[in-house]
Design a protein around this motif. Structure first.
Motif, mmCIF file in Angstrom:
data_model
loop_
_atom_site.group_PDB
_atom_site.id
_atom_site.type_symbol
_atom_site.label_atom_id
_atom_site.label_comp_id
_atom_site.label_asym_id
_atom_site.label_seq_id
_atom_site.Cartn_x
_atom_site.Cartn_y
_atom_site.Cartn_z
ATOM 1 N N UNK A 15 0.836 -1.196 0.000
ATOM 2 C CA UNK A 15 0.000 0.000 0.000
ATOM 3 C C UNK A 15 0.872 1.248 0.000
ATOM 4 N N UNK A 16 2.007 1.195 0.707
ATOM 5 C CA UNK A 16 2.994 2.278 0.713
ATOM 6 C C UNK A 16 4.356 1.686 0.992
ATOM 7 N N UNK A 17 5.390 2.465 0.692
ATOM 8 C CA UNK A 17 6.768 2.030 0.868
ATOM 9 C C UNK A 17 7.230 2.240 2.304
ATOM 10 N N UNK A 18 8.243 1.493 2.708
ATOM 11 C CA UNK A 18 8.910 1.741 3.982
ATOM 12 C C UNK A 18 9.646 3.073 3.853
ATOM 13 N N UNK A 19 9.720 3.803 4.950
ATOM 14 C CA UNK A 19 10.409 5.088 4.894
ATOM 15 C C UNK A 19 11.091 5.401 6.204
ATOM 16 N N UNK A 20 12.153 6.203 6.111
ATOM 17 C CA UNK A 20 12.875 6.700 7.282
ATOM 18 C C UNK A 20 13.386 8.090 6.935
ATOM 19 N N UNK A 77 17.180 14.561 5.612
ATOM 20 C CA UNK A 77 17.426 13.378 4.794
ATOM 21 C C UNK A 77 16.221 12.451 4.911
ATOM 22 N N UNK A 78 15.916 11.757 3.839
ATOM 23 C CA UNK A 78 14.822 10.796 3.860
ATOM 24 C C UNK A 78 15.008 9.756 2.776
ATOM 25 N N UNK A 79 14.390 8.602 2.979
ATOM 26 C CA UNK A 79 14.460 7.540 1.971
ATOM 27 C C UNK A 79 13.238 6.647 2.062
ATOM 28 N N UNK A 80 12.922 6.016 0.918
ATOM 29 C CA UNK A 80 11.832 5.058 0.851
ATOM 30 C C UNK A 80 12.323 3.810 0.134
#
Length: 173
Positions: A28-33, A52-55
């Motif tokens: 449904x959505x990507x993992x993110x940090x 900073x962020x990533x998916x």
């Protein structure tokens, strides 16, 4: 090295992590940090800029085609100081599918290191509106570490192609 904003008299970074939500093989959505900091709430710009962020996660849910990594190039600059990508002596674990976040009181400047392993070569692309740089592609693993200039660990977060996100901190609320 990143300049940190303040809120209610304290300099803060906000560490967030969210695991992907899955329905069988579909996400449904990507993992993110990510790591954000308070900005100017009276400006027309983002009042919580992302440092900073990533998916990550596969297969990416439509309309997305992949994950991505991004970092702030205006608030942050290169440094030669070492920032190990380690969660040693921090506490935490797998982030929930509805997300977890913590606020950490920090000095004026923090060290932030980000690393991602992409499945295929990618290119960095500057955002036309400002100093945010992105790289889009399928991320196998991505890591973020935050430390003080003196080397004290503040946080560590990671994401994986499986859709898992984890977050570890110390001394944060």
């Amino acid at each position: 090295m990143c300049r940190v904003g303040f809120s209610n008299g304290a300099r803060l970074v906000v560490i967030t992590a969210q695991s992907a939500a899955r329905n069988g093989d579909a996400l449904f959505w990507l993992a993110q940090a990510g790591v954000t900091t308070p900005g100017n709430p009276l400006s027309k710009k983002n009042s919580n800029p992302t440092l900073v962020g990533m998916t990550a996660g596969w297969p990416a849910p439509p309309p997305l085609t992949s994950g991505a990594l991004g970092y702030e190039n205006a608030r942050c600059g290169a440094t030669t100081k070492a920032v190990p990508l380690s969660r040693r002596s921090l506490v935490g674990g797998v982030a929930g599918t509805f997300g977890d976040d913590v606020r950490c009181i920090v000095p004026r400047t923090v060290l932030v290191r980000v690393r991602a392993t992409f499945r295929e070569p990618v290119a960095e692309e500057p955002n036309k509106a400002g100093g945010f740089i992105t790289a889009s592609g399928r991320i196998s693993t991505g890591q973020i570490a935050v430390r003080t200039l003196g080397g004290r660990q503040i946080a560590y977060a990671d994401v994986a192609d499986s859709g898992r996100a984890r977050m570890f901190t110390r001394g944060c609320l």
